[in-house]
Design an enzyme around this catalytic site. Structure first.
Site, PDB file in Angstrom:
ATOM      1  N   GLU A   1       0.796  -1.200  -0.128  1.00 12.82           N
ATOM      2  CA  GLU A   1      -0.175  -0.009  -0.063  1.00 12.82           C
ATOM      3  C   GLU A   1       0.897   1.256   0.045  1.00 12.82           C
ATOM      4  O   GLU A   1       0.449   2.271   0.714  1.00 12.82           O
ATOM      5  CB  GLU A   1      -0.948  -0.018   1.159  1.00 12.82           C
TER       6      GLU A   1
ATOM      7  N   LYS B   1       2.354   0.996  -5.346  1.00 14.00           N
ATOM      8  CA  LYS B   1       3.238   0.322  -6.674  1.00 14.00           C
ATOM      9  C   LYS B   1       2.431   0.470  -7.886  1.00 14.00           C
ATOM     10  O   LYS B   1       3.005   0.865  -9.045  1.00 14.00           O
ATOM     11  CB  LYS B   1       3.644  -1.126  -6.354  1.00 14.00           C
TER      12      LYS B   1
ATOM     13  N   LYS C   1       0.843  -8.694 -13.472  1.00 10.20           N
ATOM     14  CA  LYS C   1       0.752  -8.588 -12.226  1.00 10.20           C
ATOM     15  C   LYS C   1       0.552 -10.156 -11.709  1.00 10.20           C
ATOM     16  O   LYS C   1      -0.722 -10.575 -11.766  1.00 10.20           O
ATOM     17  CB  LYS C   1      -0.581  -7.736 -11.717  1.00 10.20           C
TER      18      LYS C   1
ATOM     19  N   SER D   1      -3.366 -10.777  -4.516  1.00  7.07           N
ATOM     20  CA  SER D   1      -4.416 -11.239  -3.329  1.00  7.07           C
ATOM     21  C   SER D   1      -5.252 -10.025  -2.933  1.00  7.07           C
ATOM     22  O   SER D   1      -4.838  -8.970  -2.928  1.00  7.07           O
ATOM     23  CB  SER D   1      -3.922 -11.813  -2.240  1.00  7.07           C
TER      24      SER D   1
ATOM     25  N   ASN E   1       6.144   8.443  -4.327  1.00  3.77           N
ATOM     26  CA  ASN E   1       4.910   8.659  -4.477  1.00  3.77           C
ATOM     27  C   ASN E   1       4.262   9.403  -3.185  1.00  3.77           C
ATOM     28  O   ASN E   1       4.535   8.599  -1.906  1.00  3.77           O
ATOM     29  CB  ASN E   1       4.053   7.138  -4.171  1.00  3.77           C
ATOM     30  N   ASP E   2       3.539  10.469  -3.207  1.00  9.65           N
ATOM     31  CA  ASP E   2       3.069  11.000  -2.160  1.00  9.65           C
ATOM     32  C   ASP E   2       2.067  10.547  -1.786  1.00  9.65           C
ATOM     33  O   ASP E   2       0.772  10.567  -2.369  1.00  9.65           O
ATOM     34  CB  ASP E   2       3.074  12.737  -2.478  1.00  9.65           C
TER      35      ASP E   2
ATOM     36  N   PRO F   1       2.448  13.337  -7.379  1.00  9.16           N
ATOM     37  CA  PRO F   1       1.952  14.227  -6.109  1.00  9.16           C
ATOM     38  C   PRO F   1       0.727  13.488  -5.353  1.00  9.16           C
ATOM     39  O   PRO F   1       0.204  12.663  -6.107  1.00  9.16           O
ATOM     40  CB  PRO F   1       1.397  15.566  -6.616  1.00  9.16           C
TER      41      PRO F   1
END
Length: 228
Positions: A13, A16, A38, A42, A176-177, A205
């Site tokens: 989380e 990605k 991918k 899951s 990744n903000d 952002p």
């Protein structure tokens, strides 16, 4: 020759899929035939078409080369837990050979293939296999996604070290903000630039909800990958 990359993250989380969609968009804009892969997911929902994972669907949408869902995501599990636990519960073992065959199929059609992992670098796929093991077998160049938050510097350094110890090239990283920038945001980024031994491909952002549906390719510069 097909360009191939593996996207891992500092944790689960951390964005990605957001970063993977941005990478696919940016590569498509450069003229590549792109596809996202991918292999293991899951946390899926039952639909009229069967189990579907939202991350895999996002990769499918952002690939320029249309593919059936089964080609994008050969192993889909319902419960949002570690893949080795989900696969054991469902009685469906994850076979590394299946993952590799799926990758070969996509490589035969596209010239830019992006594989997104599950969780972090060492996510177990079985009692004896981690995602890192498979990536090492495939000798995939690695792109690291760093979810910018408290603790990310340590996690980024640990992951970069693990990739290096696996003998794999860390060819870039993406910030990744995960929330609106705080007071120390600039210092975090400056530190990450210093300690991660790879070029920064861009900063995505904070975009609020459904960022994987946004036009995020504009935030990335893939020229370091083109030169590699």
């Amino acid at each position: 020759m097909t360009k191939r990359y593996f996207v891992t993250g500092t944790d689960t989380e951390v964005g990605k899929t957001v970063a993977s969609c941005a990478l696919l968009q940016a590569a498509t804009q450069l003229g590549y035939q792109t596809v996202g892969y991918k292999p293991v997911a899951s946390g899926s929902e039952m639909t009229t078409d069967g189990l579907r994972n939202s991350d895999a669907l996002a990769l499918q949408r952002n690939s320029s080369l249309p593919q059936p869902y089964s080609a994008i995501n050969p192993y889909t599990f319902a419960e949002p837990t570690s893949p080795h636990i989900a696969s054991a519960d469902e009685g469906r073992a994850i076979d590394a050979a299946v993952l590799s065959r799926g990758l070969r199929t996509l490589e035969a059609q596209a010239d830019w293939v992006l594989t997104e992992g599950a969780g972090g670098w060492f996510t177990p796929l079985s009692a004896t296999l981690t995602f890192a093991d498979w990536v090492q077998t495939e000798q995939l160049p690695v792109i690291l996604v760093v979810g910018v938050k408290l603790g990310c510097i340590n996690h980024a350094m640990l992951t970069a070290l693990a990739v290096e110890q696996a003998g794999l090239p860390l060819v870039g990283w993406i910030a990744n903000d995960m929330q609106p920038p705080g007071a120390r945001h600039g210092e975090y980024l400056a530190t990450l630039r210093r300690v991660i031994p790879a070029p920064l491909l861009g900063e995505i952002p904070w975009l609020g909800v459904s960022p994987s549906q946004a036009a995020t390719g504009q935030y990335l510069d893939l020229s370091p990958l083109e030169r590699a």
